[in-house]
Design an enzyme around this catalytic site. Sequence first.
Site, mmCIF file in Angstrom:
data_model
loop_
_atom_site.group_PDB
_atom_site.id
_atom_site.type_symbol
_atom_site.label_atom_id
_atom_site.label_comp_id
_atom_site.label_asym_id
_atom_site.label_seq_id
_atom_site.Cartn_x
_atom_site.Cartn_y
_atom_site.Cartn_z
ATOM 1 N N SER A 45 -11.810 -25.613 -76.057
ATOM 2 C CA SER A 45 -11.716 -27.101 -75.564
ATOM 3 C C SER A 45 -12.709 -28.056 -76.344
ATOM 4 C CB SER A 45 -12.520 -26.997 -74.070
ATOM 5 O OG SER A 45 -13.864 -26.340 -74.026
ATOM 6 N N VAL A 46 -12.817 -29.146 -75.714
ATOM 7 C CA VAL A 46 -13.360 -30.180 -76.482
ATOM 8 C C VAL A 46 -14.969 -30.024 -76.088
ATOM 9 C CG1 VAL A 46 -14.210 -32.791 -76.498
ATOM 10 C CG2 VAL A 46 -11.727 -32.035 -76.517
ATOM 11 N N GLY A 99 -16.617 -27.193 -75.040
ATOM 12 C CA GLY A 99 -17.115 -26.193 -75.735
ATOM 13 C C GLY A 99 -17.166 -26.185 -77.207
ATOM 14 N N GLU A 109 -10.558 -26.538 -83.482
ATOM 15 C CA GLU A 109 -9.466 -27.265 -82.684
ATOM 16 C C GLU A 109 -9.748 -27.237 -81.455
ATOM 17 O OE1 GLU A 109 -5.048 -26.207 -81.591
ATOM 18 O OE2 GLU A 109 -5.770 -25.026 -83.397
ATOM 19 N N CYS A 163 -1.393 -25.922 -77.479
ATOM 20 C CA CYS A 163 -2.088 -27.216 -77.827
ATOM 21 C C CYS A 163 -1.356 -28.424 -78.460
ATOM 22 C CB CYS A 163 -3.081 -26.632 -79.197
ATOM 23 S SG CYS A 163 -2.105 -25.800 -80.226
#
Length: 511
Positions: free
Chosen positions: A217-218, A220, A240, A277
């Site tokens: 995630s963004v 994390g 990513e 994703c």
Amino acid sequence: MSDDVTGDVSAGMEPDTTTTGLHDVLRAATAAADLAAESDPGTRARWLRAVADALDAAAPVLVPLARRESRLPDARLAGELARTTAQLRLFASVALEGSCLEATIDHPDPEGVPPVPDLRRMLVPLGVVAVFAASNFPFAFSVAGGDTASALAVGNAVVVKAYPGHLELSRATAEVVVSALDAAGAPSGLFAVVEGFDTGVALVEHPAVRAVGFTGSVPGGRALFDRAARRPDPIPFHGELGSLNPVVVTRGALSARGPELAAGLAASFTLGAGQFCTKPGLVAVPASSEFDAALVAAVPEQAAPMLTPGIRAGFAARAAQVLAVAGVRVLTGRPPAGSGGDDGPVLPLVVEADVATVLGATDMLLEEAFGPLTVLVRYADEGELAALVAALPGSLTATIHAEGDEDVDGLVRACRAVAGRVLFEGWPTGVAVSWAQHHGGPYPATTSQHTSVGATATRRWLRPVAYQDAPQHRLPPPLRDHDPWGVVRRVDGVLQVPAANGGDAAPGAAG
């Protein structure tokens, strides 16, 4: 995407690798990395192929474990395992071909301005690489996934931080990988798996680790990225993170094939319960279209389970944020219940808004929703469409559906500015593993300009070194006058492709 760093409810329940255990793993990995860096491409290719063969043989054990821990169906998992072993074999070929090393030789030129000495340059492995396994691909982006394969292919050691929802599978996969590497003669400690939230943080901060690959995630990923940057010796963090993957449908495309586009969108954003994703999270369509009815009819009414309770709770919260924006309207589906104890399947959710609404709530509507939700955005004219595209955050993909006689050159340039892969007349879900693939994009899609899928993924785990006026016996094999490895090289500006790689080894054979 989601992972344990972001607060998945299973994160605190995993058994941590001890501090002593982590040090022992990294000490062994450091020693193995020194040996791997001196290995030739044929040796590394043999290691990778041995791992691929062993994983294929272990499928009857690994697939049921993956099903139990991920809730994904056997057919999907068997296909994903096949993709995983195929990419291991691809990177074996990448190692053998050798252009990833960028071996370059400039012979002395005393007449140059300024004069050129004997210069020889190539990329060398970084050493120990840390890899964070993903939640949504228990094989292909996990223990033996693309990060691991690409790092091993160019002579690094790999330490994987297991995803907490796949611990049994991670341990079983690690046993297969370690056993295969041992049997193939790889250095002991070349590959290992560690577990635990705190262990992951310690891994990023440990001085033995020289680069990190992360899929999650963004929040994390950004937290770990910042830790990597705050180290006394900052290291590359190839993350990513989140991706909206916008789709633009022009008037011509909608008129020519509206029902077909509706069916394609429905299949793409609901694939795997929207936990890809590359799921299309925003679709721009002309305001006067009759797209709604076709899309609603195409969206399956069947609810699907999500990967973990934590991911489901995150999706419920994200859907509630989207629906709280004034001007957003539900076309089909309903948001899942958000209570912590609710772990039931979720229905696909389609909402719509106009461009003004989106531009007035970019923090809510231009962020990834990891799950089966997509936002239809109505644009009145090309001016509104241009304003919408200009506001989009970085994404892995951007898709354009247009007819051949429409002028979309400006749109293509705008999409290229925000995405790493621009698609035409297709859908972004599904990422081929090949030489030309690029799976990355501007932040927040990734923290790196390099791909995590495809042959050039190796570039993340290498750094350049130049040798000046070095004696032949001091040079790495690919930089000697007679290269025993037989890799692709550039000599005095001319590309040389050895016969083993389909070319002629003579200077100037290929330009």
